[in-house]
Write a protein that holds these residues in place. Structure first.
Motif, PDB file in Angstrom:
ATOM      1  N   VAL A 116     -31.085 -19.145 -12.974  1.00 53.44           N
ATOM      2  CA  VAL A 116     -31.224 -18.305 -11.791  1.00 53.44           C
ATOM      3  C   VAL A 116     -32.337 -17.291 -12.016  1.00 53.44           C
ATOM      4  O   VAL A 116     -32.384 -16.614 -13.038  1.00 53.44           O
ATOM      5  CB  VAL A 116     -29.897 -17.586 -11.491  1.00 53.44           C
ATOM      6  CG1 VAL A 116     -30.070 -16.622 -10.335  1.00 53.44           C
ATOM      7  CG2 VAL A 116     -28.814 -18.606 -11.179  1.00 53.44           C
ATOM      8  N   SER A 117     -33.240 -17.189 -11.091  1.00 53.85           N
ATOM      9  CA  SER A 117     -34.336 -16.229 -11.212  1.00 53.85           C
ATOM     10  C   SER A 117     -33.801 -14.815 -11.140  1.00 53.85           C
ATOM     11  O   SER A 117     -32.961 -14.476 -10.315  1.00 53.85           O
ATOM     12  CB  SER A 117     -35.350 -16.451 -10.079  1.00 53.85           C
ATOM     13  OG  SER A 117     -36.291 -15.407 -10.064  1.00 53.85           O
ATOM     14  N   LEU A 118     -34.306 -13.961 -12.013  1.00 63.02           N
ATOM     15  CA  LEU A 118     -33.891 -12.568 -12.015  1.00 63.02           C
ATOM     16  C   LEU A 118     -34.557 -11.775 -10.911  1.00 63.02           C
ATOM     17  O   LEU A 118     -34.316 -10.581 -10.764  1.00 63.02           O
ATOM     18  CB  LEU A 118     -34.208 -11.945 -13.382  1.00 63.02           C
ATOM     19  CG  LEU A 118     -33.464 -12.555 -14.566  1.00 63.02           C
ATOM     20  CD1 LEU A 118     -33.804 -11.792 -15.844  1.00 63.02           C
ATOM     21  CD2 LEU A 118     -31.968 -12.536 -14.351  1.00 63.02           C
ATOM     22  N   LEU A 119     -35.401 -12.427 -10.125  1.00 62.21           N
ATOM     23  CA  LEU A 119     -36.048 -11.719  -9.024  1.00 62.21           C
ATOM     24  C   LEU A 119     -35.058 -11.364  -7.921  1.00 62.21           C
ATOM     25  O   LEU A 119     -35.398 -10.644  -6.991  1.00 62.21           O
ATOM     26  CB  LEU A 119     -37.183 -12.580  -8.444  1.00 62.21           C
ATOM     27  CG  LEU A 119     -38.361 -12.827  -9.392  1.00 62.21           C
ATOM     28  CD1 LEU A 119     -39.398 -13.717  -8.728  1.00 62.21           C
ATOM     29  CD2 LEU A 119     -38.992 -11.512  -9.830  1.00 62.21           C
ATOM     30  N   ILE A 126     -14.788  -6.664 -12.280  1.00 62.93           N
ATOM     31  CA  ILE A 126     -15.141  -7.598 -11.211  1.00 62.93           C
ATOM     32  C   ILE A 126     -15.786  -6.849 -10.045  1.00 62.93           C
ATOM     33  O   ILE A 126     -16.776  -7.309  -9.454  1.00 62.93           O
ATOM     34  CB  ILE A 126     -13.894  -8.372 -10.738  1.00 62.93           C
ATOM     35  CG1 ILE A 126     -13.293  -9.176 -11.907  1.00 62.93           C
ATOM     36  CG2 ILE A 126     -14.240  -9.291  -9.585  1.00 62.93           C
ATOM     37  CD1 ILE A 126     -14.216 -10.188 -12.524  1.00 62.93           C
ATOM     38  N   ALA A 127     -15.245  -5.675  -9.726  1.00 57.25           N
ATOM     39  CA  ALA A 127     -15.812  -4.883  -8.636  1.00 57.25           C
ATOM     40  C   ALA A 127     -17.245  -4.452  -8.958  1.00 57.25           C
ATOM     41  O   ALA A 127     -18.128  -4.511  -8.091  1.00 57.25           O
ATOM     42  CB  ALA A 127     -14.930  -3.663  -8.363  1.00 57.25           C
ATOM     43  N   ARG A 128     -17.479  -4.023 -10.195  1.00 61.25           N
ATOM     44  CA  ARG A 128     -18.838  -3.612 -10.574  1.00 61.25           C
ATOM     45  C   ARG A 128     -19.799  -4.799 -10.546  1.00 61.25           C
ATOM     46  O   ARG A 128     -20.955  -4.667 -10.124  1.00 61.25           O
ATOM     47  CB  ARG A 128     -18.822  -2.994 -11.980  1.00 61.25           C
ATOM     48  CG  ARG A 128     -18.188  -1.621 -12.084  1.00 61.25           C
ATOM     49  CD  ARG A 128     -19.107  -0.527 -11.568  1.00 61.25           C
ATOM     50  NE  ARG A 128     -20.320  -0.346 -12.345  1.00 61.25           N
ATOM     51  CZ  ARG A 128     -20.435   0.432 -13.412  1.00 61.25           C
ATOM     52  NH1 ARG A 128     -19.371   1.105 -13.855  1.00 61.25           N
ATOM     53  NH2 ARG A 128     -21.586   0.556 -14.040  1.00 61.25           N
ATOM     54  N   CYS A 129     -19.321  -5.951 -10.990  1.00 62.27           N
ATOM     55  CA  CYS A 129     -20.176  -7.148 -10.985  1.00 62.27           C
ATOM     56  C   CYS A 129     -20.469  -7.619  -9.553  1.00 62.27           C
ATOM     57  O   CYS A 129     -21.425  -8.345  -9.315  1.00 62.27           O
ATOM     58  CB  CYS A 129     -19.519  -8.278 -11.766  1.00 62.27           C
ATOM     59  SG  CYS A 129     -19.415  -7.965 -13.548  1.00 62.27           S
ATOM     60  N   THR A 130     -19.627  -7.206  -8.619  1.00 57.93           N
ATOM     61  CA  THR A 130     -19.821  -7.586  -7.226  1.00 57.93           C
ATOM     62  C   THR A 130     -20.818  -6.675  -6.519  1.00 57.93           C
ATOM     63  O   THR A 130     -21.698  -7.152  -5.780  1.00 57.93           O
ATOM     64  CB  THR A 130     -18.473  -7.558  -6.474  1.00 57.93           C
ATOM     65  OG1 THR A 130     -17.561  -8.466  -7.107  1.00 57.93           O
ATOM     66  CG2 THR A 130     -18.653  -7.959  -5.016  1.00 57.93           C
ATOM     67  N   GLY A 165     -27.162  -3.171 -11.081  1.00 61.07           N
ATOM     68  CA  GLY A 165     -27.465  -3.236 -12.501  1.00 61.07           C
ATOM     69  C   GLY A 165     -26.641  -4.302 -13.196  1.00 61.07           C
ATOM     70  O   GLY A 165     -27.154  -5.072 -14.018  1.00 61.07           O
ATOM     71  N   PHE A 166     -25.352  -4.377 -12.895  1.00 61.70           N
ATOM     72  CA  PHE A 166     -24.501  -5.409 -13.462  1.00 61.70           C
ATOM     73  C   PHE A 166     -24.942  -6.796 -12.994  1.00 61.70           C
ATOM     74  O   PHE A 166     -24.946  -7.746 -13.781  1.00 61.70           O
ATOM     75  CB  PHE A 166     -23.040  -5.154 -13.068  1.00 61.70           C
ATOM     76  CG  PHE A 166     -22.316  -4.220 -13.996  1.00 61.70           C
ATOM     77  CD1 PHE A 166     -22.897  -3.027 -14.391  1.00 61.70           C
ATOM     78  CD2 PHE A 166     -21.048  -4.518 -14.468  1.00 61.70           C
ATOM     79  CE1 PHE A 166     -22.238  -2.156 -15.236  1.00 61.70           C
ATOM     80  CE2 PHE A 166     -20.372  -3.662 -15.317  1.00 61.70           C
ATOM     81  CZ  PHE A 166     -20.967  -2.473 -15.705  1.00 61.70           C
ATOM     82  N   ARG A 167     -25.317  -6.913 -11.737  1.00 60.91           N
ATOM     83  CA  ARG A 167     -25.727  -8.209 -11.208  1.00 60.91           C
ATOM     84  C   ARG A 167     -27.028  -8.663 -11.884  1.00 60.91           C
ATOM     85  O   ARG A 167     -27.214  -9.849 -12.159  1.00 60.91           O
ATOM     86  CB  ARG A 167     -25.895  -8.132  -9.692  1.00 60.91           C
ATOM     87  CG  ARG A 167     -24.582  -7.858  -8.964  1.00 60.91           C
ATOM     88  CD  ARG A 167     -24.768  -7.834  -7.465  1.00 60.91           C
ATOM     89  NE  ARG A 167     -25.134  -9.154  -6.956  1.00 60.91           N
ATOM     90  CZ  ARG A 167     -24.275 -10.134  -6.702  1.00 60.91           C
ATOM     91  NH1 ARG A 167     -22.984  -9.948  -6.898  1.00 60.91           N
ATOM     92  NH2 ARG A 167     -24.688 -11.284  -6.241  1.00 60.91           N
ATOM     93  N   TRP A 206     -26.754 -13.768  -3.165  1.00 54.57           N
ATOM     94  CA  TRP A 206     -25.760 -14.475  -2.373  1.00 54.57           C
ATOM     95  C   TRP A 206     -24.529 -14.899  -3.176  1.00 54.57           C
ATOM     96  O   TRP A 206     -23.539 -15.363  -2.614  1.00 54.57           O
ATOM     97  CB  TRP A 206     -26.373 -15.730  -1.753  1.00 54.57           C
ATOM     98  CG  TRP A 206     -27.100 -16.599  -2.758  1.00 54.57           C
ATOM     99  CD1 TRP A 206     -28.426 -16.567  -3.077  1.00 54.57           C
ATOM    100  CD2 TRP A 206     -26.522 -17.626  -3.586  1.00 54.57           C
ATOM    101  NE1 TRP A 206     -28.730 -17.479  -4.045  1.00 54.57           N
ATOM    102  CE2 TRP A 206     -27.572 -18.161  -4.373  1.00 54.57           C
ATOM    103  CE3 TRP A 206     -25.245 -18.141  -3.740  1.00 54.57           C
ATOM    104  CZ2 TRP A 206     -27.385 -19.174  -5.299  1.00 54.57           C
ATOM    105  CZ3 TRP A 206     -25.038 -19.155  -4.660  1.00 54.57           C
ATOM    106  CH2 TRP A 206     -26.107 -19.661  -5.422  1.00 54.57           C
ATOM    107  N   LYS A 207     -24.573 -14.776  -4.497  1.00 58.69           N
ATOM    108  CA  LYS A 207     -23.494 -15.319  -5.333  1.00 58.69           C
ATOM    109  C   LYS A 207     -22.632 -14.210  -5.919  1.00 58.69           C
ATOM    110  O   LYS A 207     -23.131 -13.204  -6.408  1.00 58.69           O
ATOM    111  CB  LYS A 207     -24.082 -16.146  -6.482  1.00 58.69           C
ATOM    112  CG  LYS A 207     -23.019 -16.867  -7.329  1.00 58.69           C
ATOM    113  CD  LYS A 207     -23.689 -17.763  -8.345  1.00 58.69           C
ATOM    114  CE  LYS A 207     -22.658 -18.485  -9.219  1.00 58.69           C
ATOM    115  NZ  LYS A 207     -21.747 -19.324  -8.443  1.00 58.69           N
TER     116      LYS A 207
END
Length: 528
Positions: free
Chosen positions: A9-12, A79-83, A87-89, A97-98
């Motif tokens: 997955v591109s980090l862009l 999970i909430a932070r990753c959503t 920065g986490f994403r 979109w994911k």
């Protein structure tokens, strides 16, 4: 076949400069750091068909695991932070979109890492990576200390602890027999033990000592009759046996029997006292004479300059600070980072610990422990273990000695007691001595006795070291461990995240791994 999205997955999807991620932030460095730490082959055995959710990228899950312990996040908060946290994403390489993996997938992955790879897997990898990049060049001198970690379980008083033990037996027997706990408890007359608190189920005047004694007597006797009630079940079900064993322990650990056969709660705290039903390995202990603790202790070994954790071990709070030191040194040695010298406070300067470290090739240097009482103590006498002589502060020397049992109860390999020299100054020497009043009571009439330690040579070496000019500036460097411990505490080591000592050890290793990686990132950024 494993599915990998971390590299694809591109980090862009998230621009780190746009969201102002610092160059030395954990999130910004993780996408480049993680592939150096682990590879997809490390997870070849992950996601067997019985586990499901086989479409999750294990590298994303590994990144989530490190983020959790770096920022001390609960599973739901992670999970909430990753959503929603960009920065986490970015750290996970997730496109806009994911969403992140589900919490169930993450928990399965964490359990798999613990079992399949070992609790210390990522911790060892963090040290290997830092060592390869030349960031740990000061491993020869390290420092050791401990901090308290509160257990996850509920701490109970004696009344509720005994009641909880009885209630646990009732519930396990009801499960085994396919009945309800309420029906079993009613049949045995133990219904009051199924509530949240025994104090809310009984009518007791807590200001009346006899009423309190009557309650604890009834509890102890109810616990003692359980084996007769379930004699047909004890050996058939492991959970029933475990619950009964716990009930028997807590029923008698805090009480003493009175002459009339009744019981009362004993004064003081029994050694090794169980403090919680849900966290049965937690214990009472002390970090210092004025600081009691309950739960666990986190023992840490780290470098003085670069401040990397090279060893970390969790014990119950009742374990003396010095006991895990050889285990910490063994962890450092496994990573090729065993020190030649280690620094510790006075608690680490016990004879057995000094000798154990010396046998591992490590010179443990500590501050002298505090005197046990006022006046002239053993430390004020000049002791020559090899010459078998003791000289008192007044200049008198005694060479006559007898062999007595070592006062700490140490035994030889054959089980016999270790015997040590006991030097006696005669009454003629002590009578009229100007220092006799400081030497103790009855010294002038009985003479002063000095009993050596089984590890007297090591103790005298520490005494000699503390008298050198080098000792004070060197021992002042021990303060480095306070900074290291403060980082670990901010990352969650003050509170156990899981139940049980082995899971608390997993938390310690993971927190140390996340800390070491953050230290790696910080030092690497400072180099560039």
């Amino acid at each position: 076949m494993l599915r990998c999205t971390f590299y694809q997955v591109s980090l862009l999807g998230v621009d780190p400069d746009e969201i102002r991620l610092e160059k030395d932030s954990f999130e910004r460095a993780l996408p480049d750091l993680l592939p150096r730490l682990v590879s997809l082959d490390d997870f070849r055995d992950f996601h067997p068909s019985t586990m499901g959710a086989g479409t999750c990228c294990p590298l994303v899950l590994a990144a989530m695991l490190l983020l959790q312990f770096r920022y001390n996040l609960a599973d739901e908060a992670l999970i909430a932070r990753c959503t929603r946290d960009l920065g986490f994403r970015y750290a996970l390489g997730l496109p806009r979109w994911k969403g992140p993996p589900r919490i169930s997938s993450f928990r399965r992955f964490r359990a798999w890492v613990h079992v399949a790879k070992g609790a210390d897997w990522l911790f060892r990898l963090s040290l290997t990576l830092s060592k390869e990049d030349g960031l740990i060049e000061d491993a020869d001198l390290q420092v050791v200390d401990s901090t308290n970690t509160d257990c996850r379980g509920a701490i109970c008083d004696t009344y509720n602890l005994i009641a909880n033990g009885i209630g646990a037996v009732v519930r396990e027997v009801a499960r085994y027999r396919g009945r309800t706990a309420e029906s079993v408890a009613k049949e045995w007359g133990l219904s009051q033990y199924l509530g949240r608190s025994i104090k809310g189920a009984v009518d007791v005047d807590w200001s009346d000592e006899s009423a309190r004694n009557a309650l604890v007597t009834r509890e102890v006797r109810d616990a003692d009759r359980l084996p007769r009630l379930i004699s047909d079940v004890i050996k058939r079900d492991a959970d029933v046996s475990a619950a009964l064993e716990f009930s028997a322990k807590v029923a008698h650990q805090d009480v003493e029997q009175l002459p009339d056969g009744t019981y009362k709660i004993a004064k003081g705290t029994a050694s090794g006292r169980i403090v919680s039903q849900t966290d049965q390995e937690a214990r009472h202990g002390r970090k210092s004479a004025s600081q009691p603790i309950t739960g666990f202790k986190t023992h840490v070994l780290g470098t003085v300059g670069s401040l990397f954790v090279t060893g970390i071990k969790m014990t119950d709070a009742g374990v003396h600070d010095s006991i895990p030191t050889p285990d910490l040194l063994a962890q450092a040695a496994e990573s090729g980072l065993k020190p030649t010298r280690a620094l510790g406070d006075g608690a680490y300067g016990t004879g057995p610990n000094l000798r154990a470290c010396a046998q591992m090739g490590v010179e443990l240097l500590t501050k002298r422990g505090a005197a046990s009482h006022e006046g002239l103590t053993k430390r004020d006498f000049e002791i020559a273990p090899d010459a078998k002589s003791v000289t008192c502060p007044a200049g008198h020397t005694s060479t006559k000695h007898t062999l007595v049992k070592n006062r700490d109860g140490a035994k030889n390999a054959d089980g016999s007691h270790v015997r040590v020299p006991s030097f006696k100054f005669s009454k003629a020497v002590c009578k009229g001595c100007p220092l006799a009043a400081q030497c103790g009571k009855n010294v002038e009439t009985e003479g002063r006795e000095i009993v050596l330690n089984a590890n007297e040579a090591e103790l005298q070496a520490i005494k000699a070291f503390n008298a050198t000019p080098e000792s004070k500036p060197l021992l002042r460097r021990r303060c480095a461990i306070e900074r290291l411990l403060s980082h670990l505490v901010r990352m969650g080591m003050r509170q156990a995240r899981f139940f049980g000592l082995h899971m608390a050890q997993f938390q310690a290793f993971m927190t140390a791994a996340a800390y070491n990686l953050q230290r790696f990132i910080t030092l690497s950024a400072a180099r560039s």
